[in-house]
Write a protein that holds these residues in place. Structure first.
Motif, PDB file in Angstrom:
ATOM      1  N   HIS A 124      -3.298  10.158   9.308  1.00 44.21           N
ATOM      2  CA  HIS A 124      -2.014  10.536   8.713  1.00 44.21           C
ATOM      3  C   HIS A 124      -1.212  11.462   9.602  1.00 44.21           C
ATOM      4  O   HIS A 124      -0.010  11.658   9.385  1.00 44.21           O
ATOM      5  N   LEU A 178      -3.609  -1.144   4.098  1.00 41.46           N
ATOM      6  CA  LEU A 178      -4.505  -0.028   4.379  1.00 41.46           C
ATOM      7  C   LEU A 178      -5.158  -0.231   5.735  1.00 41.46           C
ATOM      8  O   LEU A 178      -5.530  -1.347   6.093  1.00 41.46           O
ATOM      9  N   HIS A 191      -6.227   4.629   4.810  1.00 35.95           N
ATOM     10  CA  HIS A 191      -6.968   4.181   3.632  1.00 35.95           C
ATOM     11  C   HIS A 191      -7.537   5.342   2.830  1.00 35.95           C
ATOM     12  O   HIS A 191      -7.804   5.200   1.637  1.00 35.95           O
ATOM     13  N   ASN A 206       4.118   7.077  -0.377  1.00 36.17           N
ATOM     14  CA  ASN A 206       3.860   7.458   1.005  1.00 36.17           C
ATOM     15  C   ASN A 206       5.193   7.443   1.751  1.00 36.17           C
ATOM     16  O   ASN A 206       5.553   6.452   2.386  1.00 36.17           O
ATOM     17  N   PRO A 226     -10.427  -1.405   4.551  1.00 33.37           N
ATOM     18  CA  PRO A 226      -9.909  -0.218   5.223  1.00 33.37           C
ATOM     19  C   PRO A 226      -9.875  -0.375   6.736  1.00 33.37           C
ATOM     20  O   PRO A 226      -9.046   0.221   7.380  1.00 33.37           O
ATOM     21  N   ASP A 239      -6.306  -3.200  10.310  1.00 34.55           N
ATOM     22  CA  ASP A 239      -4.934  -2.756  10.417  1.00 34.55           C
ATOM     23  C   ASP A 239      -4.077  -3.774  11.136  1.00 34.55           C
ATOM     24  O   ASP A 239      -3.033  -3.461  11.654  1.00 34.55           O
ATOM     25  N   VAL A 255      -1.092   2.130   6.350  1.00 38.35           N
ATOM     26  CA  VAL A 255      -1.246   3.335   5.526  1.00 38.35           C
ATOM     27  C   VAL A 255      -2.692   3.811   5.620  1.00 38.35           C
ATOM     28  O   VAL A 255      -3.620   2.996   5.494  1.00 38.35           O
ATOM     29  N   SER A 274      -4.393   6.624   0.072  1.00 40.95           N
ATOM     30  CA  SER A 274      -3.621   5.414  -0.245  1.00 40.95           C
ATOM     31  C   SER A 274      -2.759   5.559  -1.488  1.00 40.95           C
ATOM     32  O   SER A 274      -1.971   4.664  -1.804  1.00 40.95           O
ATOM     33  N   GLN A 275      -2.878   6.691  -2.201  1.00 40.00           N
ATOM     34  CA  GLN A 275      -2.116   6.834  -3.437  1.00 40.00           C
ATOM     35  C   GLN A 275      -0.617   6.894  -3.140  1.00 40.00           C
ATOM     36  O   GLN A 275      -0.191   7.573  -2.208  1.00 40.00           O
ATOM     37  N   ALA A 310       0.839  -1.203   0.000  1.00 40.24           N
ATOM     38  CA  ALA A 310       0.000   0.000   0.000  1.00 40.24           C
ATOM     39  C   ALA A 310       0.874   1.253   0.000  1.00 40.24           C
ATOM     40  O   ALA A 310       1.829   1.360   0.774  1.00 40.24           O
ATOM     41  N   GLY A 311       0.531   2.179  -0.872  1.00 41.06           N
ATOM     42  CA  GLY A 311       1.289   3.425  -0.964  1.00 41.06           C
ATOM     43  C   GLY A 311       2.717   3.238  -1.429  1.00 41.06           C
ATOM     44  O   GLY A 311       3.532   4.162  -1.296  1.00 41.06           O
TER      45      GLY A 311
END
Length: 329
Positions: free
Chosen positions: A135, A130, A191, A198, A322, A325, A189, A194-195, A25-26
């Protein structure tokens, strides 16, 4: 038979692996290995045959021009090696590639063949998933293993996850059955952002890797990139009241959960990292960078093969959910 004539005997080698795709992810995990390769100027010594493991309609090759000549880069997995200097030098074998499309067992067996030939003492696999994490707070990183003895001696979690798995879980299972100590480090990361890339999650994985294998990793511009990333997400969240409210809810839940740890092991780990980075004897460099070309044929470290573990196979969480974790293994 795997022959590595261009690679001399390594010093206390650890294999660090990450794979683009489902467990990344990321791009946090693959970004971490790429950072190590870049900062320590890794030298590629092997690449797996792309024809054996990849569906080119899923992971397509790319065409590029080099001095006017058209060439093709095929999706694959490459292995490089770096030497960490300092008072206690050691080597890292870096594995960076794409999650294979097929023949996962053969893929893992080939990587373990390299690990055996190089005398690798432990395999560390990096992943990112995710999760419901804000953040604005430190990125949660979980260290998990399916080996109860390793979990106890290295202060790791023993995985209990059951469900769909990716190449990270399959490789860790292969290591367990081959008697090779293996650990997975998982970064959570957010959710809602998530692009890739990161850099904050990449930085968190590298910090945890430092603690795990007791090395000093040169971070370069990564801390500044992480701050810039968080500032950018702050600005985007501030433009949407619903997102801002959701982030605040996540912050409150995270702060409540972290209260018991605030004065314990987390502070101790940060202080140890601070002292490590102040130590002038801990060199960042890879030496002269030329030792891969030593073909004098010195003896290679023998790989002790402990008895295979009979523990349950490692598994991991569904990264597409999402709200999940919890790490895989």
């Amino acid at each position: 038979m795997i022959e590595l004539e261009g690679v001399p005997e390594l010093i206390d080698p650890v294999m660090v692996a990450a794979f683009e795709g489902w467990n990344d992810a990321g791009d946090a995990a693959s970004g971490a290995v790429a950072h190590l390769d870049r900062e320590w100027k890794g030298e590629v010594f092997a690449a797996l045959d792309a024809e054996d493991y990849y569906d080119f309609q899923v992971n397509r090759p790319t065409v590029f021009l080099e001095h006017g000549v058209r060439k093709i880069t095929w999706p694959t997995t490459r292995l490089s090696v770096v030497r960490i200097g300092g008072a206690k030098p050691r080597d890292l074998v870096l594995v960076r590639g794409i999650e294979p499309s097929m023949r996962w067992r053969s893929f893992c067996n080939e990587l373990l063949g390299f690990a055996h030939e190089l005398g690798v003492e432990m395999v560390v696999i990096l992943g990112a998933l995710l999760g419901d994490t804000p953040h604005t707070r430190p990125v949660p990183v979980s260290g998990v293993t399916s080996d109860p003895d390793l979990a106890r001696t290295m202060d790791l979690e023993e995985t209990k996850y059951e469900g769909p798995t990716g190449i990270v879980g399959v490789l860790q299972e292969a290591c367990t059955h081959a008697g090779v100590p293996a650990v997975s480090l998982w970064a959570a990361v957010p959710h809602y952002v998530s692009q890739p890339p990161n850099p904050k999650a990449t930085l968190a994985l590298l910090n945890r890797l430092e603690d795990l294998i007791d090395v000093r990793i040169p971070l370069g511009e990564l801390p500044e990139d992480a701050r810039a990333w968080q500032l950018g997400v702050d600005q985007l969240a501030a433009e949407d009241s619903e997102v801002a409210e959701y982030v605040q809810t996540l912050e409150e839940a995270r702060d409540t959960a972290d209260l018991p740890e605030a004065s314990g092991d987390a502070i101790a780990r940060e202080f140890e990292r601070y002292l490590r980075r102040r130590d002038p004897s801990a060199a960042d460099g890879p030496g002269d960078g030329s030792y891969l070309r030593d073909t004098s044929g010195g003896p290679r470290a023998s790989k002790r093969k402990p008895e295979p573990s009979a523990e349950e196979p490692p598994v991991e969480p569904e990264p597409d959910e999402p709200g999940d974790d919890s790490p895989e293994a």
